[in-house]
Design a protein around this motif. Structure first.
Motif, PDB file in Angstrom:
ATOM      1  N   GLU A  76     -27.077   4.920  22.926  1.00 38.42           N
ATOM      2  CA  GLU A  76     -25.679   5.114  23.307  1.00 38.42           C
ATOM      3  C   GLU A  76     -24.891   5.553  22.076  1.00 38.42           C
ATOM      4  O   GLU A  76     -25.006   4.941  21.007  1.00 38.42           O
ATOM      5  CB  GLU A  76     -25.086   3.822  23.872  1.00 38.42           C
ATOM      6  N   VAL A  77     -24.093   6.614  22.241  1.00 39.11           N
ATOM      7  CA  VAL A  77     -23.391   7.214  21.103  1.00 39.11           C
ATOM      8  C   VAL A  77     -21.899   7.281  21.392  1.00 39.11           C
ATOM      9  O   VAL A  77     -21.484   7.630  22.500  1.00 39.11           O
ATOM     10  CB  VAL A  77     -23.936   8.629  20.812  1.00 39.11           C
ATOM     11  N   GLY A  78     -21.114   6.961  20.386  1.00 37.92           N
ATOM     12  CA  GLY A  78     -19.664   7.094  20.465  1.00 37.92           C
ATOM     13  C   GLY A  78     -19.168   8.039  19.393  1.00 37.92           C
ATOM     14  O   GLY A  78     -19.851   8.303  18.404  1.00 37.92           O
ATOM     15  N   LEU A  79     -17.955   8.546  19.584  1.00 37.09           N
ATOM     16  CA  LEU A  79     -17.367   9.515  18.651  1.00 37.09           C
ATOM     17  C   LEU A  79     -15.903   9.157  18.430  1.00 37.09           C
ATOM     18  O   LEU A  79     -15.112   9.104  19.372  1.00 37.09           O
ATOM     19  CB  LEU A  79     -17.490  10.926  19.221  1.00 37.09           C
ATOM     20  N   LEU A  80     -15.564   8.882  17.174  1.00 41.67           N
ATOM     21  CA  LEU A  80     -14.187   8.530  16.815  1.00 41.67           C
ATOM     22  C   LEU A  80     -13.579   9.643  15.979  1.00 41.67           C
ATOM     23  O   LEU A  80     -14.125  10.034  14.943  1.00 41.67           O
ATOM     24  CB  LEU A  80     -14.154   7.216  16.030  1.00 41.67           C
ATOM     25  N   ASP A  81     -12.449  10.138  16.427  1.00 43.68           N
ATOM     26  CA  ASP A  81     -11.696  11.165  15.713  1.00 43.68           C
ATOM     27  C   ASP A  81     -10.709  10.455  14.788  1.00 43.68           C
ATOM     28  O   ASP A  81      -9.680   9.955  15.221  1.00 43.68           O
ATOM     29  CB  ASP A  81     -10.956  12.025  16.742  1.00 43.68           C
ATOM     30  N   ALA A  82     -11.037  10.393  13.488  1.00 42.13           N
ATOM     31  CA  ALA A  82     -10.183   9.684  12.534  1.00 42.13           C
ATOM     32  C   ALA A  82      -9.154  10.600  11.894  1.00 42.13           C
ATOM     33  O   ALA A  82      -8.440  10.176  10.972  1.00 42.13           O
ATOM     34  CB  ALA A  82     -11.037   9.021  11.457  1.00 42.13           C
ATOM     35  N   ASP A  83      -9.076  11.841  12.340  1.00 41.61           N
ATOM     36  CA  ASP A  83      -8.074  12.769  11.810  1.00 41.61           C
ATOM     37  C   ASP A  83      -6.782  12.575  12.595  1.00 41.61           C
ATOM     38  O   ASP A  83      -6.587  13.158  13.661  1.00 41.61           O
ATOM     39  CB  ASP A  83      -8.581  14.206  11.918  1.00 41.61           C
ATOM     40  N   ILE A  84      -5.917  11.741  12.077  1.00 38.96           N
ATOM     41  CA  ILE A  84      -4.685  11.392  12.780  1.00 38.96           C
ATOM     42  C   ILE A  84      -3.738  12.581  12.868  1.00 38.96           C
ATOM     43  O   ILE A  84      -3.088  12.811  13.889  1.00 38.96           O
ATOM     44  CB  ILE A  84      -3.986  10.208  12.073  1.00 38.96           C
ATOM     45  N   TYR A  85      -3.653  13.373  11.798  1.00 38.06           N
ATOM     46  CA  TYR A  85      -2.710  14.485  11.772  1.00 38.06           C
ATOM     47  C   TYR A  85      -3.190  15.692  12.584  1.00 38.06           C
ATOM     48  O   TYR A  85      -2.358  16.433  13.117  1.00 38.06           O
ATOM     49  CB  TYR A  85      -2.477  14.925  10.321  1.00 38.06           C
ATOM     50  N   GLY A  86      -4.485  15.900  12.655  1.00 39.28           N
ATOM     51  CA  GLY A  86      -4.999  17.081  13.351  1.00 39.28           C
ATOM     52  C   GLY A  86      -6.183  16.767  14.232  1.00 39.28           C
ATOM     53  O   GLY A  86      -7.287  17.271  14.005  1.00 39.28           O
ATOM     54  N   PRO A  87      -6.008  15.942  15.263  1.00 35.93           N
ATOM     55  CA  PRO A  87      -7.144  15.576  16.122  1.00 35.93           C
ATOM     56  C   PRO A  87      -7.656  16.782  16.916  1.00 35.93           C
ATOM     57  O   PRO A  87      -6.875  17.508  17.511  1.00 35.93           O
ATOM     58  CB  PRO A  87      -6.559  14.508  17.058  1.00 35.93           C
ATOM     59  N   SER A  88      -8.969  16.974  16.911  1.00 33.48           N
ATOM     60  CA  SER A  88      -9.541  18.117  17.624  1.00 33.48           C
ATOM     61  C   SER A  88     -10.631  17.718  18.614  1.00 33.48           C
ATOM     62  O   SER A  88     -11.070  18.549  19.410  1.00 33.48           O
ATOM     63  CB  SER A  88     -10.126  19.126  16.615  1.00 33.48           C
ATOM     64  N   ILE A  89     -11.051  16.456  18.570  1.00 25.99           N
ATOM     65  CA  ILE A  89     -12.117  15.999  19.469  1.00 25.99           C
ATOM     66  C   ILE A  89     -11.745  16.144  20.947  1.00 25.99           C
ATOM     67  O   ILE A  89     -12.581  16.531  21.762  1.00 25.99           O
ATOM     68  CB  ILE A  89     -12.516  14.547  19.143  1.00 25.99           C
ATOM     69  N   PRO A  90     -10.495  15.849  21.357  1.00 26.74           N
ATOM     70  CA  PRO A  90     -10.173  15.996  22.790  1.00 26.74           C
ATOM     71  C   PRO A  90     -10.469  17.391  23.331  1.00 26.74           C
ATOM     72  O   PRO A  90     -11.068  17.524  24.401  1.00 26.74           O
ATOM     73  CB  PRO A  90      -8.677  15.676  22.846  1.00 26.74           C
ATOM     74  N   LYS A  91     -10.084  18.425  22.594  1.00 22.69           N
ATOM     75  CA  LYS A  91     -10.327  19.794  23.081  1.00 22.69           C
ATOM     76  C   LYS A  91     -11.812  20.122  23.056  1.00 22.69           C
ATOM     77  O   LYS A  91     -12.350  20.692  24.020  1.00 22.69           O
ATOM     78  CB  LYS A  91      -9.555  20.798  22.220  1.00 22.69           C
ATOM     79  N   MET A  92     -12.483  19.760  21.971  1.00 26.21           N
ATOM     80  CA  MET A  92     -13.900  20.106  21.853  1.00 26.21           C
ATOM     81  C   MET A  92     -14.767  19.383  22.881  1.00 26.21           C
ATOM     82  O   MET A  92     -15.791  19.909  23.316  1.00 26.21           O
ATOM     83  CB  MET A  92     -14.398  19.791  20.446  1.00 26.21           C
ATOM     84  N   MET A  93     -14.350  18.174  23.256  1.00 31.51           N
ATOM     85  CA  MET A  93     -15.115  17.396  24.237  1.00 31.51           C
ATOM     86  C   MET A  93     -14.540  17.511  25.645  1.00 31.51           C
ATOM     87  O   MET A  93     -14.985  16.823  26.563  1.00 31.51           O
ATOM     88  CB  MET A  93     -15.158  15.938  23.808  1.00 31.51           C
ATOM     89  N   ASN A  94     -13.536  18.392  25.808  1.00 34.32           N
ATOM     90  CA  ASN A  94     -12.940  18.657  27.120  1.00 34.32           C
ATOM     91  C   ASN A  94     -12.428  17.375  27.778  1.00 34.32           C
ATOM     92  O   ASN A  94     -12.748  17.063  28.924  1.00 34.32           O
ATOM     93  CB  ASN A  94     -13.954  19.350  28.036  1.00 34.32           C
ATOM     94  N   LEU A  95     -11.623  16.644  27.010  1.00 37.81           N
ATOM     95  CA  LEU A  95     -11.084  15.371  27.492  1.00 37.81           C
ATOM     96  C   LEU A  95      -9.558  15.371  27.392  1.00 37.81           C
ATOM     97  O   LEU A  95      -8.996  15.837  26.399  1.00 37.81           O
ATOM     98  CB  LEU A  95     -11.648  14.206  26.674  1.00 37.81           C
ATOM     99  N   LYS A  96      -8.911  14.842  28.406  1.00 44.21           N
ATOM    100  CA  LYS A  96      -7.454  14.704  28.418  1.00 44.21           C
ATOM    101  C   LYS A  96      -7.091  13.379  29.060  1.00 44.21           C
ATOM    102  O   LYS A  96      -7.863  12.796  29.818  1.00 44.21           O
ATOM    103  CB  LYS A  96      -6.800  15.844  29.205  1.00 44.21           C
ATOM    104  N   GLY A  97      -5.889  12.926  28.765  1.00 40.57           N
ATOM    105  CA  GLY A  97      -5.384  11.717  29.409  1.00 40.57           C
ATOM    106  C   GLY A  97      -5.285  10.552  28.450  1.00 40.57           C
ATOM    107  O   GLY A  97      -5.739  10.612  27.304  1.00 40.57           O
ATOM    108  N   ASN A  98      -4.655   9.495  28.939  1.00 46.88           N
ATOM    109  CA  ASN A  98      -4.475   8.280  28.151  1.00 46.88           C
ATOM    110  C   ASN A  98      -5.576   7.278  28.466  1.00 46.88           C
ATOM    111  O   ASN A  98      -5.971   7.133  29.626  1.00 46.88           O
ATOM    112  CB  ASN A  98      -3.118   7.636  28.453  1.00 46.88           C
TER     113      ASN A  98
END
Length: 305
Positions: free
Chosen positions: A86-108
């Motif tokens: 099982e793998v998780g991915l944390l985007d620690a770039d607070i100023y320029g987060p890019s993981i949501p777009k690259m992983m095709n994820l939206k929402g709260n």
């Protein structure tokens, strides 16, 4: 929803509530006092992230070298190489987060009964990012202490479940976030991403040396954008130079974990939210990431039982 209307509000609202009525000079004084209090406590004790066996950080000294693209594809490659993990991915770039777009994820993220955020999931990877908590076009204009507080929330106030690997996509540089994560979380290993270009390698060296100073094992370097092959005549051109990362790795007594070509498919697939490891698993680019993931696992310590 904005940050203050959604689950992300607890990341900053207490800090803002405490300081909102202060003048600019008073806020600066409060920040200095808080920084002094933190420094007076000495180095924090490392505390494992609940449910996470091993933390792997991907870092680069300089922005624009393809680190986030590599982080996404390496996380997917870790899962593809071993379906039991099982793998998780944390985007620690607070100023320029890019993981949501690259992983095709939206929402709260939703909240659990224990008031923890549930990661958003796609392609089997549990993801958390500041990008889930703010509007896509909204800038994050925060001081260092607020950024570190946000990173702490993304690490600790998330229901990660049971992960074999948590891949952290670090922001560029060697600043507050890198130090905060390195000093607070036991890290199994760091991977440095760089292009072969001399300018990028100067900062990649600084990144590797920083992790060594805080006693984080550096597993090796990844040479990104290593070569461009013309799609028509197949001629290969080293646009950013040849073997720069290999020379740096040799001087640092580190391994080169692999080379990733400069290929339009890598960029297009991440921009469309369908990373190349998922959308084109038989391509040379995907195979490069899969090999790098295998090299990383070989160098990780034995995980805790």
């Amino acid at each position: 929803m904005s940050l203050f209307q959604s689950v992300g509000c607890f990341v900053v609202v207490s800090f803002l509530w405490e300081n909102c009525s202060l003048s600019s000079s008073s806020r600066d004084e409060v920040l200095r006092d808080k920084r002094a209090q933190i420094m007076s406590r000495g180095l924090p004790k490392q505390k494992p992230i609940e449910g996470v066996k091993q933390v792997l950080v991907l870092a680069s000294g300089k922005g624009g070298v393809g680190k986030s693209t590599a982080a996404v594809n390496i996380a997917l490659a870790l899962a593809a190489n071993d379906s039991t993990k099982e793998v998780g991915l944390l985007d620690a770039d607070i100023y320029g987060p890019s993981i949501p777009k690259m992983m095709n994820l939206k929402g709260n993220p939703e909240l659990t009964p224990k008031n923890l955020m549930r990661p958003l999931k796609n392609y089997g990877i549990a993801c958390m990012s500041m990008g889930f908590l703010i509007e896509e076009t909204a800038p994050v204009v925060w001081r260092g202490l607020m950024v570190m507080s946000a990173v702490e929330k993304l690490l600790r106030q998330v229901d990660w479940g049971h992960l074999d690997y948590l891949v952290i996509d670090m922001p560029p540089g060697t600043g507050d976030v890198q130090l905060s994560v390195s000093q607070n979380v036991p890290i199994a290993g760091a991977v440095i991403i760089s292009t072969p270009q001399d300018i990028a390698l100067l900062d990649a060296r600084k990144g590797a040396e920083m992790f060594r100073k805080v006693h984080v094992p550096v597993l090796g370097l990844v040479q990104n954008m290593s070569v461009f092959q013309c799609p028509k005549c197949k001629h290969e051109t080293h646009i950013f130079g040849a073997d720069g990362a290999r020379d740096l790795a040799k001087s640092l007594e580190l391994d080169v974990l692999g080379d990733i070509p400069l290929h339009v498919n890598i960029r297009e697939t991440c921009d469309s939210g369908q990373p190349v490891v998922i959308s084109q698993p038989q391509s040379d680019a995907a195979k490069a990431y899969l090999r790098i993931a295998m090299e990383i696992v070989k160098r990780l310590p034995v995980p805790p039982a």
